[in-house]
Design a protein around this motif. Structure first.
Motif, short mmCIF file in Angstrom:
data_model
loop_
_atom_site.label_atom_id
_atom_site.label_comp_id
_atom_site.label_asym_id
_atom_site.label_seq_id
_atom_site.Cartn_x
_atom_site.Cartn_y
_atom_site.Cartn_z
N MET A 301 -22.77 93.57 4.43
CA MET A 301 -22.17 92.50 4.17
C MET A 301 -21.91 91.74 5.52
N VAL A 302 -21.33 92.49 6.38
CA VAL A 302 -21.05 91.89 7.76
C VAL A 302 -22.46 91.27 8.24
N THR A 303 -23.41 92.20 8.26
CA THR A 303 -24.51 91.49 8.94
C THR A 303 -25.16 90.47 8.15
N TYR A 304 -25.26 90.34 6.75
CA TYR A 304 -25.78 89.05 5.94
C TYR A 304 -24.55 87.88 6.42
N ILE A 323 -32.12 84.48 2.92
CA ILE A 323 -30.96 85.46 3.24
C ILE A 323 -29.95 85.70 1.88
N PHE A 324 -29.61 84.59 1.43
CA PHE A 324 -28.93 84.53 0.37
C PHE A 324 -29.18 85.19 -0.83
N GLY A 331 -27.33 93.55 -4.26
CA GLY A 331 -26.22 93.97 -4.96
C GLY A 331 -24.89 93.45 -4.10
N LEU A 332 -24.89 92.68 -3.25
CA LEU A 332 -23.61 92.29 -2.25
C LEU A 332 -23.28 90.90 -2.73
N LYS A 333 -22.30 90.64 -3.15
CA LYS A 333 -21.69 89.46 -3.55
C LYS A 333 -21.10 88.37 -2.54
#
Length: 379
Positions: A301-304, A323-324, A331-333
């Motif tokens: 999550m931090v990287t994105y 990227i979004f 599976g990351l929100k």
């Protein structure tokens, strides 16, 4: 006198002929801590038949309780060891100290350490170095330095592990890092040869206070002296260079790692991605992301979030949307802040869109982007 529970396990009849290995195996195999205690107490019921727990079975049950954060019960079992005339080992007491350290209770660490004498357990250099490291990791630096001086007063000579911990303590603050380097330079006088951990600690400390050039010199010295830099050492350098906008040099160190077959980890890539985004080179991060994924490092999550913030800052909408989407497929929100950045980028007039674009905010909200300057949220 400790009450013995009636045995609920059918033990071998000739108890005196078998060792504690069976009890050890049963306790090790039991994942449920309460059932492990039942096994232990069931074996205790065989005392009348000649069985006795030893430091191995006691050590196992203490370890089980500590892993479940049941510190009081673990200490109660140490008291039972004394009642059973079982030798209380240094390793068992240190395991309790480490467990208290992991939950940030340095005062309990010191309390248990100070009870070693009461348990007729000799505190060796190993005990002092272990407690010293816990105090340093808990940022109890004044106490740690006082403890180190006390340790020396007792006659314990400096060795590589204790000096490494002392150097780590002094590297915590910019005002004491020169003292850390001085101790490092004096190590040979004490018959101690700096190891990879010594160099890595100093390199990390220097990079944190932006003395990257000195850190690079230490890296050269490390290799000349026959030590091999670790992924942690390289990551510290890459992070320091990225923070100070020496991005090309940071990329060169990443390539050097690959040449030396040192695998970068998630933090290595994240440090570089953060620097590239911070200093307006988010386009380079897209290529780096491909390399990262090809090495089987899954962005978190931090990287994105770092990537999206950087791309939105540079108005690179198409890359941001890539990227979004990848983020959601993993599976990351995305949080509300990231959605807002994407929406603002659509609505600031820079995107020459044809059809409206639909963003699913969550199961109840949909954002529809029309052209350049109008969006609406449908609930």
């Amino acid at each position: 006198m400790v009450m013995r529970t009636k045995s609920i396990i059918k033990w071998p009849k000739q108890v005196t002929t078998w060792s504690t290995s069976l009890v050890e195996q049963l306790i090790k195999a039991e994942r449920n801590v309460e059932k492990a205690v039942i096994v232990f107490d069931s074996a205790s019921a065989e005392y009348a038949n000649g069985f006795r727990h030893d430091h191995k079975t006691y050590g196992l049950i203490v370890s089980k309780l500590l892993s479940a954060n049941q510190f009081k019960r673990a200490e109660d079992f140490v008291d039972r060891m004394r009642q059973d005339d079982c030798i209380i080992t240094e390793d068992i007491l240190l395991s309790i100290c480490r467990a208290y350290g992991q939950v940030h209770k340095p005062h309990d660490v010191m309390r248990v350490f100070q009870k070693m004498k009461e348990y007729e357990c000799e505190s060796t250099l190993k005990s002092y170095v272990t407690v010293l490291l816990i105090l340093v990791d808990e940022n109890q630096l004044k106490v740690a330095l006082k403890f180190y001086r006390y340790m020396r007063q007792l006659g314990f000579p400096p060795n590589v592990p204790s000096l490494n911990v002392l150097i780590k303590a002094l590297c915590k603050n910019s005002g004491t890092i020169d003292s850390a380097i001085r101790i490092f330079r004096e190590m040979p006088k004490h018959g101690c040869t700096p190891d990879m951990y010594t160099y890595g600690t100093l390199i990390n400390g220097l990079c944190r206070i932006k003395k990257v050039n000195e850190a690079k010199e230490l890296l050269k010295e490390l290799e000349v002296n026959g030590c091999s830099p670790s992924v942690v050492t390289y990551t510290s350098l890459i992070h320091g260079l990225s923070e100070s906008n020496n991005l090309d040099e940071a990329m060169a160190f990443l390539e050097e790692m690959e040449t030396k077959r040192i695998d970068p980890n998630l933090y290595t890539y994240s440090s570089l991605i953060n620097g590239l985004c911070k200093y307006g080179r988010s386009s380079d991060t897209m290529e780096l992301l491909k390399v990262m994924v090809s090495k089987h490092h899954k962005p978190n999550m931090v990287t994105y979030s770092t990537l999206l913030h950087g791309l939105c800052k540079e108005k690179k909408l198409r890359d941001a949307l890539i990227i979004f989407d990848r983020m959601k497929l993993q599976g990351l929100k995305p949080d509300a802040g990231l959605y807002r950045k994407i929406i603002d980028l659509f609505c600031d007039g820079r995107y020459q869109g044809n059809p409206p674009i639909i963003l699913n905010l969550n199961s109840n909200h949909v954002c529809i982007i029309y052209g350049q300057s109008y969006c609406r949220i449908i609930c």
